[in-house]
Scaffold this active site. Structure first.
Site, PDB file in Angstrom:
ATOM      1  N   HIS A   1       0.819  -1.224   0.000  1.00 56.69           N
ATOM      2  CA  HIS A   1       0.000   0.000   0.000  1.00 56.69           C
ATOM      3  C   HIS A   1       0.847   1.266   0.000  1.00 56.69           C
ATOM      4  O   HIS A   1       0.344   2.331   0.332  1.00 56.69           O
ATOM      5  CB  HIS A   1      -0.960  -0.022   1.200  1.00 56.69           C
ATOM      6  CG  HIS A   1      -1.957  -1.131   1.088  1.00 56.69           C
ATOM      7  ND1 HIS A   1      -2.639  -1.633   2.185  1.00 56.69           N
ATOM      8  CD2 HIS A   1      -2.372  -1.868   0.035  1.00 56.69           C
ATOM      9  CE1 HIS A   1      -3.437  -2.609   1.787  1.00 56.69           C
ATOM     10  NE2 HIS A   1      -3.291  -2.787   0.482  1.00 56.69           N
TER      11      HIS A   1
ATOM     12  N   SER B   1      -6.657  -7.541   9.822  1.00 61.60           N
ATOM     13  CA  SER B   1      -8.037  -8.041   9.943  1.00 61.60           C
ATOM     14  C   SER B   1      -8.449  -8.790   8.684  1.00 61.60           C
ATOM     15  O   SER B   1      -9.567  -9.301   8.587  1.00 61.60           O
ATOM     16  CB  SER B   1      -8.983  -6.858  10.173  1.00 61.60           C
ATOM     17  OG  SER B   1      -8.902  -5.965   9.048  1.00 61.60           O
TER      18      SER B   1
HETATM   19  N1  APR Z   1      -0.759  -7.441  17.724  1.00 54.34           N
HETATM   20  C1  APR Z   1      -1.260  -8.117  16.657  1.00 54.34           C
HETATM   21  N2  APR Z   1      -2.423  -7.788  16.046  1.00 54.34           N
HETATM   22  C2  APR Z   1      -3.102  -6.747  16.559  1.00 54.34           C
HETATM   23  C3  APR Z   1      -2.645  -5.993  17.671  1.00 54.34           C
HETATM   24  C4  APR Z   1      -1.412  -6.381  18.249  1.00 54.34           C
HETATM   25  N3  APR Z   1      -0.901  -5.727  19.294  1.00 54.34           N
HETATM   26  N4  APR Z   1      -3.559  -5.011  17.921  1.00 54.34           N
HETATM   27  C5  APR Z   1      -4.538  -5.147  16.990  1.00 54.34           C
HETATM   28  N5  APR Z   1      -4.283  -6.194  16.198  1.00 54.34           N
HETATM   29  C6  APR Z   1      -5.036  -6.705  15.054  1.00 54.34           C
HETATM   30  C7  APR Z   1      -6.522  -6.439  15.117  1.00 54.34           C
HETATM   31  O1  APR Z   1      -7.178  -7.451  15.865  1.00 54.34           O
HETATM   32  C8  APR Z   1      -6.895  -6.520  13.637  1.00 54.34           C
HETATM   33  O2  APR Z   1      -7.131  -7.857  13.225  1.00 54.34           O
HETATM   34  O3  APR Z   1      -4.585  -6.018  13.904  1.00 54.34           O
HETATM   35  C9  APR Z   1      -5.632  -6.012  12.936  1.00 54.34           C
HETATM   36  C10 APR Z   1      -5.772  -4.600  12.415  1.00 54.34           C
HETATM   37  O4  APR Z   1      -6.736  -4.620  11.401  1.00 54.34           O
HETATM   38  P1  APR Z   1      -6.989  -3.273  10.548  1.00 54.34           P
HETATM   39  O5  APR Z   1      -7.113  -2.129  11.491  1.00 54.34           O
HETATM   40  O6  APR Z   1      -8.091  -3.569   9.592  1.00 54.34           O
HETATM   41  O7  APR Z   1      -5.625  -3.062   9.765  1.00 54.34           O
HETATM   42  P2  APR Z   1      -5.149  -3.776   8.438  1.00 54.34           P
HETATM   43  O8  APR Z   1      -5.669  -5.169   8.343  1.00 54.34           O
HETATM   44  O9  APR Z   1      -3.680  -3.577   8.323  1.00 54.34           O
HETATM   45  O10 APR Z   1      -5.864  -2.877   7.289  1.00 54.34           O
HETATM   46  C11 APR Z   1      -5.539  -3.186   5.951  1.00 54.34           C
HETATM   47  O11 APR Z   1      -6.741  -1.240   5.225  1.00 54.34           O
HETATM   48  O12 APR Z   1      -7.173   0.949   5.659  1.00 54.34           O
HETATM   49  C12 APR Z   1      -6.488   0.115   4.829  1.00 54.34           C
HETATM   50  O13 APR Z   1      -4.509   0.540   3.653  1.00 54.34           O
HETATM   51  C13 APR Z   1      -5.023   0.363   4.930  1.00 54.34           C
HETATM   52  O14 APR Z   1      -3.219  -1.216   4.986  1.00 54.34           O
HETATM   53  C14 APR Z   1      -4.489  -0.918   5.544  1.00 54.34           C
HETATM   54  C15 APR Z   1      -5.518  -1.942   5.139  1.00 54.34           C
END
Ligand code: APR
Length: 230
Positions: A104, A172
């Site tokens: 990204h 997620s």
């Molecule tokens: N350790 C591991 N996982 C964690 C922790 C932690 N300390 N804290 C939170 N999480 C997990 C949450 O449970 C969730 O499953 O990290 C995940 C975060 O999910 P999102 O907020 O959806 O982030 P992400 O999956 O990276 O989003 C993907 O969406 O907005 C766009 O481009 C953006 O790259 C991003 C993409």
């Protein structure tokens, strides 16, 4: 050396103090994606988009890699490790990971808004209105916004297809095409999912769910992988 592919998301940087997106208090509760992370947002209000990414870039200068980033980097002592990250921070690199593919984009880089081949390192934390590329166009964040192509997807898919071991940490698995990569890994390859929250993952074989924060789960998984597979 066995090949480990790590698919990481915002959760791997959470313990460094960087907000995730979709949890309570996440970034998308504070901002509307439509206002700051789409090509239309850029056309409508460039200054707002610049401010959004300048603020995140400023924060990046103030945070450090956490034990999860460090454990992933340390796996390189025993394995051929390729990190495929959805994150735009540079914490994997700063922890010592040598092969990092950003699906990204990268917060520390800017790009010409007329020629995507023109990419520049940003010194400091700001892209200002009036900062121009060599062709005279306004510099934009080197980020893949919602609705834009993911140029590195093919390379990422090829890595996942050739993984001996797949680790999915801190995502997620909500955003495609990145989330589809878990299905590219070979049927019989051991797969590990590290996340403190319950995730529903369908149609994935040989999967071990490590219900831990990355800063705890990744060092534990590193030890296990070295013991079982190095
Ligand atoms: N350790 C591991 N996982 C964690 C922790 C932690 N300390 N804290 C939170 N999480 C997990 C949450 O449970 C969730 O499953 O990290 C995940 C975060 O999910 P999102 O907020 O959806 O982030 P992400 O999956 O990276 O989003 C993907 O969406 O907005 C766009 O481009 C953006 O790259 C991003 C993409």
């Amino acid at each position: 050396m066995r090949k480990i592919v790590v698919l990481s998301g915002a959760g791997v940087s959470a313990e460094s103090g960087i907000k995730t997106f979709r949890e309570t208090g996440g970034l998308w509760e504070e901002y509307n994606i439509e206002d700051v992370a789409t090509p239309q947002a850029w056309q409508k209000n460039m200054e707002l988009v610049q401010r959004f990414y300048n603020a995140r870039r400023k924060q990046l200068l103030e945070v450090e890699p956490n034990p999860a980033h460090l454990a992933i980097a340390a796996l390189e002592e025993h394995f051929d490790v390729h990190v495929v990250t959805q994150n735009i921070d540079n914490l994997h690199e700063r922890a010592g990971s040598s092969k990092v593919l950003h699906l990204h984009g990268e917060l520390t880089k800017s790009r010409s808004s007329v020629d995507p081949e023109l990419i520049y390192d940003i010194n400091g934390w700001e892209i200002k209105m009036g900062d121009l590329c060599e062709k005279g166009s306004q510099l934009r964040p080197h980020i893949v916004w919602f609705g834009e192509m993911v140029p590195e997807l093919e390379n990422a898919a090829r890595l996942a297809q050739t993984a001996d071991i797949l680790i999915v940490v801190g995502t997620s698995l909500n955003v495609y095409p990145a989330a589809s990569l878990i299905h590219y890994a070979p049927y019989d390859a051991p797969k590990f999912l590290v996340d403190p929250n319950e995730l529903f993952v369908d149609g994935v074989t040989n999967l071990t769910f490590i219900k831990e924060k990355a800063g705890v789960g990744m060092p534990e998984l590193r030890e296990k992988l070295i013991a079982d597979w190095a």
